[in-house]
Design an enzyme around this catalytic site. Structure first.
Site, mmCIF file in Angstrom:
data_model
loop_
_atom_site.group_PDB
_atom_site.id
_atom_site.type_symbol
_atom_site.label_atom_id
_atom_site.label_comp_id
_atom_site.label_asym_id
_atom_site.label_seq_id
_atom_site.Cartn_x
_atom_site.Cartn_y
_atom_site.Cartn_z
ATOM 1 C CG ASP A 47 91.099 -26.029 -31.850
ATOM 2 O OD1 ASP A 47 91.818 -27.094 -32.266
ATOM 3 O OD2 ASP A 47 90.832 -25.125 -32.711
ATOM 4 C CE1 TYR A 82 92.879 -20.419 -36.042
ATOM 5 C CE2 TYR A 82 92.565 -21.343 -33.812
ATOM 6 C CZ TYR A 82 92.365 -21.227 -35.412
ATOM 7 O OH TYR A 82 91.538 -22.298 -35.736
ATOM 8 C CE LYS A 131 93.292 -26.174 -35.518
ATOM 9 N NZ LYS A 131 93.002 -24.999 -34.857
ATOM 10 C CG HIS A 145 95.490 -24.449 -39.553
ATOM 11 N ND1 HIS A 145 95.823 -23.237 -38.654
ATOM 12 C CD2 HIS A 145 94.076 -24.248 -39.664
ATOM 13 C CE1 HIS A 145 94.552 -22.710 -38.357
ATOM 14 N NE2 HIS A 145 93.681 -23.296 -39.053
HETATM 15 P P1 NAP Z 1 81.563 -20.947 -33.852
HETATM 16 O O1 NAP Z 1 82.128 -21.788 -32.597
HETATM 17 O O2 NAP Z 1 80.696 -21.861 -34.542
HETATM 18 O O3 NAP Z 1 81.073 -19.393 -33.229
HETATM 19 C C1 NAP Z 1 81.720 -18.502 -32.255
HETATM 20 C C2 NAP Z 1 80.975 -17.365 -32.364
HETATM 21 O O4 NAP Z 1 79.727 -17.994 -31.611
HETATM 22 C C3 NAP Z 1 81.447 -16.287 -31.432
HETATM 23 O O5 NAP Z 1 81.196 -14.968 -31.967
HETATM 24 C C4 NAP Z 1 80.751 -16.385 -30.064
HETATM 25 O O6 NAP Z 1 80.713 -15.339 -29.544
HETATM 26 C C5 NAP Z 1 79.258 -16.962 -30.554
HETATM 27 N N1 NAP Z 1 78.911 -17.945 -29.636
HETATM 28 C C6 NAP Z 1 79.397 -18.851 -28.989
HETATM 29 N N2 NAP Z 1 78.494 -19.420 -28.193
HETATM 30 C C7 NAP Z 1 77.409 -18.956 -28.381
HETATM 31 C C8 NAP Z 1 76.238 -19.332 -27.830
HETATM 32 N N3 NAP Z 1 75.754 -20.292 -27.093
HETATM 33 N N4 NAP Z 1 74.853 -18.672 -28.173
HETATM 34 C C9 NAP Z 1 75.161 -17.388 -29.198
HETATM 35 N N5 NAP Z 1 76.510 -17.181 -29.609
HETATM 36 C C10 NAP Z 1 77.494 -17.889 -29.082
HETATM 37 O O7 NAP Z 1 82.932 -20.450 -34.933
HETATM 38 P P2 NAP Z 1 84.654 -20.695 -34.702
HETATM 39 O O8 NAP Z 1 84.858 -19.783 -33.949
HETATM 40 O O9 NAP Z 1 84.574 -20.302 -36.087
HETATM 41 O O10 NAP Z 1 84.761 -21.857 -34.541
HETATM 42 C C11 NAP Z 1 85.169 -22.669 -33.260
HETATM 43 C C12 NAP Z 1 86.520 -23.058 -33.263
HETATM 44 O O11 NAP Z 1 86.912 -23.929 -34.255
HETATM 45 C C13 NAP Z 1 87.864 -21.831 -33.423
HETATM 46 O O12 NAP Z 1 87.681 -20.929 -32.430
HETATM 47 C C14 NAP Z 1 88.834 -22.438 -33.812
HETATM 48 O O13 NAP Z 1 89.467 -22.838 -32.483
HETATM 49 C C15 NAP Z 1 88.303 -23.536 -34.655
HETATM 50 N N6 NAP Z 1 88.471 -23.557 -36.056
HETATM 51 C C16 NAP Z 1 89.342 -24.384 -36.641
HETATM 52 C C17 NAP Z 1 89.326 -23.878 -38.230
HETATM 53 C C18 NAP Z 1 90.367 -24.718 -39.036
HETATM 54 O O14 NAP Z 1 90.423 -24.422 -40.135
HETATM 55 N N7 NAP Z 1 90.805 -25.860 -38.557
HETATM 56 C C19 NAP Z 1 88.622 -22.865 -38.998
HETATM 57 C C20 NAP Z 1 87.755 -22.262 -38.175
HETATM 58 C C21 NAP Z 1 87.610 -22.488 -36.934
HETATM 59 P P3 NAP Z 1 81.030 -15.038 -27.847
HETATM 60 O O15 NAP Z 1 82.704 -15.182 -27.777
HETATM 61 O O16 NAP Z 1 80.830 -13.611 -27.580
HETATM 62 O O17 NAP Z 1 80.048 -15.892 -27.288
#
Ligand code: NAP
Length: 320
Positions: free
Chosen positions: A55, A60, A90, A123
């Site tokens: 994704d 980004y 996006k 997005h």
């Molecule tokens: P998330 O996936 O909920 O959390 C990511 C964080 O959690 C990172 O700091 C990661 O650190 C840590 N993590 C991952 N697996 C873990 C585990 N098993 N145990 C402990 N910590 C863990 O948050 P997000 O990055 O906000 O969301 C995921 C993806 O969704 C984004 O990367 C993006 O592609 C997408 N997104 C889209 C939008 C939108 O508007 N469409 C908004 C936000 C996000 P490490 O890397 O150090 O493991």
């Protein structure tokens, strides 16, 4: 989608060209300043582990790295063809104008070194003046969002074969209803925040009734957030995790999977990346569901603008 270390289940995107299948878990690539691992290395490692769905977003700044990782994976023989991957990117709000959609997609494809995308998403349901990408977006930069004109251009992208599917992100029920009133190709996906502290029952029900696949973002409620994490630091979830011999992250991802959703979780750490795939051979109990239903609900990502827009979510948060 090719031999993988972990076989990740897939679901069919109803409104796609050729009934495209999307792997239920994808790797998020939203940048985090603290990350020590590069996006390119993380994506190559993820492909080694069996991830096939990635994704990205033009905002980004990772499209080049994702593209380089795909080339490396091909050269290393980790995959035999790009067709084995599911790549999403996006459009940023500065390109959210009917005449800028196709050029924005062509630019993303060039940066990703790809001939086609699997999924192209709007997005955010807002438009800003074309030009420089800033975050958060100043409200003074916003201009009216021509949803119908933009969607027509998105449909053209799919018809041209430049993307197998088109969809949206951060759309409320009200905005989806408006989109569906004129769409000739309905959105295949609505990518929105879903986690145990923001479960989005109403929006998910609506999407299901319209054949729109929901992809959950911020499933661990982490990303760039600061302070106490309402999911990862939740004592009830820690108890559930201990009882199952799993981690809180795995409880979260398993719940999302059991809801029939797809999810993008971001980890650039080899072990956590692996852990996040180990959710397919066990299940939550009725008692777990009861406890999960009692978690306090609140949206984490309230919007991309400064100040926030009062009508972005159409006041649906109270009824989720
Ligand atoms: P998330 O996936 O909920 O959390 C990511 C964080 O959690 C990172 O700091 C990661 O650190 C840590 N993590 C991952 N697996 C873990 C585990 N098993 N145990 C402990 N910590 C863990 O948050 P997000 O990055 O906000 O969301 C995921 C993806 O969704 C984004 O990367 C993006 O592609 C997408 N997104 C889209 C939008 C939108 O508007 N469409 C908004 C936000 C996000 P490490 O890397 O150090 O493991």
């Amino acid at each position: 989608m090719g031999a993988a270390t972990v076989a990740i289940p897939e679901v069919v995107l109803e409104s796609s060209n050729g009934q495209r299948r999307i792997p239920v878990i994808g790797l998020g690539t939203a940048p985090e300043a603290s990350s020590k691992v590069s996006t390119k290395d993380a994506v190559v490692e993820a492909i080694k582990q069996g991830y096939r769905h990635f994704d990205a977003a033009s905002a980004y700044g990772v499209e080049q790295s994702v593209g380089e990782a795909i080339q490396e994976a091909l050269q290393l023989g980790l995959i035999s063809s790009r067709d084995q991957l599911f790549i999403t990117t996006k459009i940023w709000v500065t390109d959210n104008h009917p005449h800028l959609i196709l050029p924005a997609l062509q630019k993303s494809l060039k940066t990703l070194q790809l001939d086609y995308l699997d999924l192209y998403l709007i997005h955010w349901p807002i438009s800003a003046k074309p030009g420089k990408v800033t975050y958060p977006i100043e409200q003074s930069e916003l201009v009216p969002f021509d949803m119908e004109g933009v969607w027509k251009s998105m449909e053209e992208c799919q018809r041209l074969g430049l993307t197998k599917a088109i969809g949206v992100s951060n759309f409320s029920i009200k905005k989806l209803q408006k989109l569906l009133s004129f769409a000739t190709i309905p959105p295949a996906v609505n990518q929105v925040e879903v986690n145990l502290a923001f479960q989005q029952h109403k929006l998910r029900e609506f999407c299901k009734s319209k054949g729109i696949t929901v992809t959950a973002f911020s499933p661990l409620r982490k990303g760039a957030s600061r302070g106490t994490n309402m999911v990862m630091d939740n004592d009830v979830l820690k108890e559930l995790a201990d009882a199952h011999g799993k981690t809180v992250a795995q409880i979260c991802l398993r719940w999302i999977y059991e809801q029939g959703l797809t999810v993008v979780a971001k980890s650039y750490d080899k072990e956590r990346m692996k852990q996040n795939l180990e959710i397919f051979d066990w299940c939550l109990t009725d008692e777990d569901y009861k406890k999960i239903s009692e978690i306090h609900q609140d949206r984490l990502i309230k919007g991309p603008t400064k100040p926030l827009l009062h009508d972005l979510w159409d006041e649906e948060d109270d009824h989720q």
